[in-house]
Scaffold this active site. Structure first.
Site, PDB file in Angstrom:
ATOM      1  N   HIS A 159     -11.320  -5.245   8.933  1.00  0.00           N
ATOM      2  CA  HIS A 159     -11.858  -5.116   7.572  1.00  0.00           C
ATOM      3  C   HIS A 159     -13.220  -4.430   7.564  1.00  0.00           C
ATOM      4  O   HIS A 159     -14.024  -4.660   6.664  1.00  0.00           O
ATOM      5  CB  HIS A 159     -12.016  -6.483   6.911  1.00  0.00           C
ATOM      6  CG  HIS A 159     -10.728  -7.198   6.645  1.00  0.00           C
ATOM      7  ND1 HIS A 159      -9.987  -7.786   7.630  1.00  0.00           N
ATOM      8  CD2 HIS A 159     -10.046  -7.414   5.496  1.00  0.00           C
ATOM      9  CE1 HIS A 159      -8.917  -8.351   7.104  1.00  0.00           C
ATOM     10  NE2 HIS A 159      -8.917  -8.133   5.806  1.00  0.00           N
ATOM     11  N   GLU A 181       0.809  -1.223   0.000  1.00  0.00           N
ATOM     12  CA  GLU A 181       0.000   0.000   0.000  1.00  0.00           C
ATOM     13  C   GLU A 181       0.845   1.276   0.000  1.00  0.00           C
ATOM     14  O   GLU A 181       0.487   2.264  -0.634  1.00  0.00           O
ATOM     15  CB  GLU A 181      -0.967   0.017   1.187  1.00  0.00           C
ATOM     16  CG  GLU A 181      -2.205  -0.854   0.988  1.00  0.00           C
ATOM     17  CD  GLU A 181      -1.949  -2.324   1.243  1.00  0.00           C
ATOM     18  OE1 GLU A 181      -0.843  -2.661   1.724  1.00  0.00           O
ATOM     19  OE2 GLU A 181      -2.840  -3.148   0.971  1.00  0.00           O
TER      20      GLU A 181
END
Lengths: 333, 320
Positions: free
Chosen positions: A134, A65
């Site tokens: 998540h 990321e």
């Protein structure tokens, strides 16, 4: 293609359509992220794009990321218009230096020299049973960084209009998608020039008794509550701040002046949430004198999102929370 | 061997001296309290910063480290505008909003000095992706220090650059310390260039105080990257004579060590080279040094005379 035609499609398909149209219109638009190629993206948003645009423009990345966001910032500064998919909004934590310390600040700290036209797509929210890492709604963090824009669509039409506007914007735009909305169906304009202006709050449902400000799946719950309340003769006005930062406060202030009652709501943890900022701005404004009851903040509990389904749904505002809050504001309970 | 014209050698020596005088002067201003905030000096690292940039071709891009004055001067930035920025003036590169740590000239390919250690790796990959995508034939030179190679961003970016064969050269100035922490305490490899093996890219360790070694190596690396063969990692071993920043009392190293490295001063080494090879007369060498010094004195004058930014610029340029 200019047309007044509308067609029914899902929120997921609307995002894809918006990206597809912009990629066809502008070769500078590239798309990068994890598993966005053959796999089609973790939530199927990029399905079919590799076939149309090829590997040069649909870039499957390693699980990196920091490098994804950093690369987007560097590419944007040098002339491309990258769109990034961060698989889950939770993982933006891993790319925040590039976003917050680099992309958001370059223009200002370089005295106006650069522009950073990039979009980060951030699937957010709970309801999927994916637990604490998540399921977060971290928009308030991003709304605390001058230089970023933060938008969030709540319907398929808004999804298409906002993703197109985000891609055309010359700043880093965080595009927050709620995962529980991907299958939501709605009418979407097919016009290639249909966009939604960034920086506008809209009246989602006119009313007169209580103002509700909400977005994402929480907005849908507010609408359900409003439908229910309408049968009892209570008319709720619902506002949707499509752009969370910088937020257009005018319609909210006007609505509170009209109703005298305000509920702000989101899934994100209540403490430090965007709702608190909305409330602060309302009480700083002329609407303060029109308030007839204490303001209500509905937010996620200050807990990580739990796994168990009942616990998970208890962690965020639900339809009945709106109903009870409206009753309380109107002294009906 | 790469042929060096007299004109190039002249430019090299002039810019190395400019870099040295620039920072000595900046340090002096800092001590006098004329610099708001801090400055990170690269005294002793001039061969690395200046020569690596002189190897670039027109249109190539750079991302600079927080210790980036010599790099910026090598890249061709105007010392007047640099000094003005260091003093927070409206005439500076960033209109006084960036300071020493954020000197940038984006239009001309300087993507900025970076206040975050390791912050430039991802940006460089992105800038290199643009070059590849647009087939410009240009290369990105990414500067960073030894400490930056311990960040996750370094490893993610080298990996990405390698798999995508991006035209980027990562140039690490190993000045032996990450702030106060000696290299042997913060990494367990002999050479930083060894880290290139993990990403299957060429890795080279060179004498960062030797202007020719830096210039030749970077020239070759740029050629490699420009040919589409992918990234290169270069480690230039060097030393900073000054502390990390103005608050540094340098308790972590002894004077003897500094003195040993001062014998390897890159400016002295280049001067010796010019003398030994009788490329310029003593008078010409002297003239270049004097001209470089004058240019910096003029830069200080320019900066001092420049106005501060108007208060009403405070809200400008947050958004494009």
């Amino acid at each position: 293609m200019r047309t007044n035609d509308m067609t029914k499609m899902t929120y997921r398909d609307a995002i894809r359509l918006g990206i597809t149209e912009e990629m066809r219109l502008d070769r500078d638009v590239i798309f990068l992220g994890e598993d966005i190629g053959v796999y089609g993206g973790a939530f199927g948003v990029s399905k079919g794009l590799l076939e149309e645009f090829g590997e040069e423009r649909i870039l499957d990345t390693p699980i990196s990321e920091a490098a994804i966001v950093g690369t987007a910032v560097g590419a944007a500064t040098t002339g491309l218009r990258p769109v990034c998919e961060i698989m889950f909004m939770d993982f933006i934590t891993l790319g925040l230096d590039a976003l917050v310390n680099q992309g958001a600040k370059m223009r200002y700290m370089f005295g106006g020299q650069s522009q950073v036209p990039m979009v980060l797509r951030l699937p957010a929210g709970s309801g999927t049973g994916a637990a604490a890492q998540h399921s977060q709604s971290l928009e308030a963090w991003l709304c605390h960084v001058p230089g970023l824009k933060v938008v969030t669509p709540s319907t398929p039409a808004q999804a298409k209009g906002l993703i197109k506007a985000a891609i055309r914007d010359n700043n880093p735009v965080c595009f927050i998608e709620h995962k529980m909305l991907y299958d939501a169906v709605g009418l979407v304009p097919l016009d290639e020039e249909y966009t939604l202006e960034i920086g506008k709050t809209i009246v989602e449902r006119p009313g007169k008794d209580v103002t509700i400000v909400a977005y994402g799946t929480t907005l849908a719950k507010a609408v359900e509550a409003a439908d229910f309340l309408e049968e009892e003769g209570i008319r709720v006005e619902i506002l949707n701040p499509l752009t969370l930062y910088p937020m257009d406060m005018k319609p909210i202030i006007e609505s509170v002046i009209k109703t005298g009652c305000l509920i702000v709501a989101h899934e994100a943890a209540k403490t430090g949430g965007v709702g608190g900022e909305i409330v602060a701005r309302v009480v700083e404004s002329e609407a303060f004198d029109y308030l007839t009851a204490p303001i209500v903040r509905l937010g996620g509990l200050d807990v990580p999102i739990p796994f168990n389904q009942e616990l998970e749904s208890a962690a965020v505002p639900q339809r009945n929370d709106f109903v009870h809050s409206v009753y309380r504001l109107l002294n009906r309970e | 061997m790469i042929e060096l014209s007299e004109e190039l050698l002249l430019r090299m020596y002039y810019k190395m001296n400019q870099a040295r005088y620039f920072e000595e002067k900046l340090d002096e201003l800092d001590v006098k309290g004329l610099v708001h905030g801090t400055v990170h000096l690269a005294l002793g690292q001039e061969a690395a910063g200046v020569m690596a940039c002189l190897a670039l071709e027109e249109g190539d891009l750079v991302s600079l480290s927080h210790r980036g004055h010599a790099q910026a001067i090598g890249f061709g930035l105007d010392v007047n505008l640099m000094m003005a920025e260091c003093l927070g003036k409206d005439t500076g590169y960033c209109k006084g909003k960036g300071g020493s740590m954020h000197i940038a000239d984006v239009e001309n390919g300087n993507l900025g000095a970076n206040g975050v250690v390791g912050g430039g790796f991802g940006l460089s990959c992105g800038a290199a992706l643009t070059q590849k995508y647009q087939h410009t034939g240009k290369v990105v030179l990414c500067f960073a220090g030894d400490g930056a190679t311990n960040t996750g961003s370094f490893h993610e970016s080298l990996n990405l650059a390698s798999i995508w064969k991006l035209p980027v050269v990562f140039f690490i100035e190993n000045n032996q310390y990450g702030m106060s922490n000696p290299v042997e305490n913060h990494m367990n490899v002999e050479n930083i260039s060894d880290r290139s093996e993990a990403y299957n890219m060429p890795g080279l360790t060179i004498d960062g105080n030797d202007f020719l070694d830096v210039y030749n190596t970077v020239t070759k690396a740029l050629r490699y990257a420009r040919a589409g063969k992918g990234p290169v990692l270069i480690e230039a071993k060097t030393y900073r004579f000054s502390g990390h920043s103005k608050s540094d009392k340098q308790l972590y190293r002894d004077e003897q060590e500094v003195k040993e490295w001062q014998k390897k001063d890159p400016l002295l080494k280049m001067k010796e080279y010019l003398r030994e090879n009788r490329i310029f007369t003593e008078k010409q060498i002297q003239k270049m040094e004097t001209e470089a010094m004058i240019s910096i004195e003029q830069a200080v004058e320019f900066a001092k005379k420049s106005p501060s930014p108007q208060l009403d610029t405070i809200l400008a340029d947050v958004y494009a």
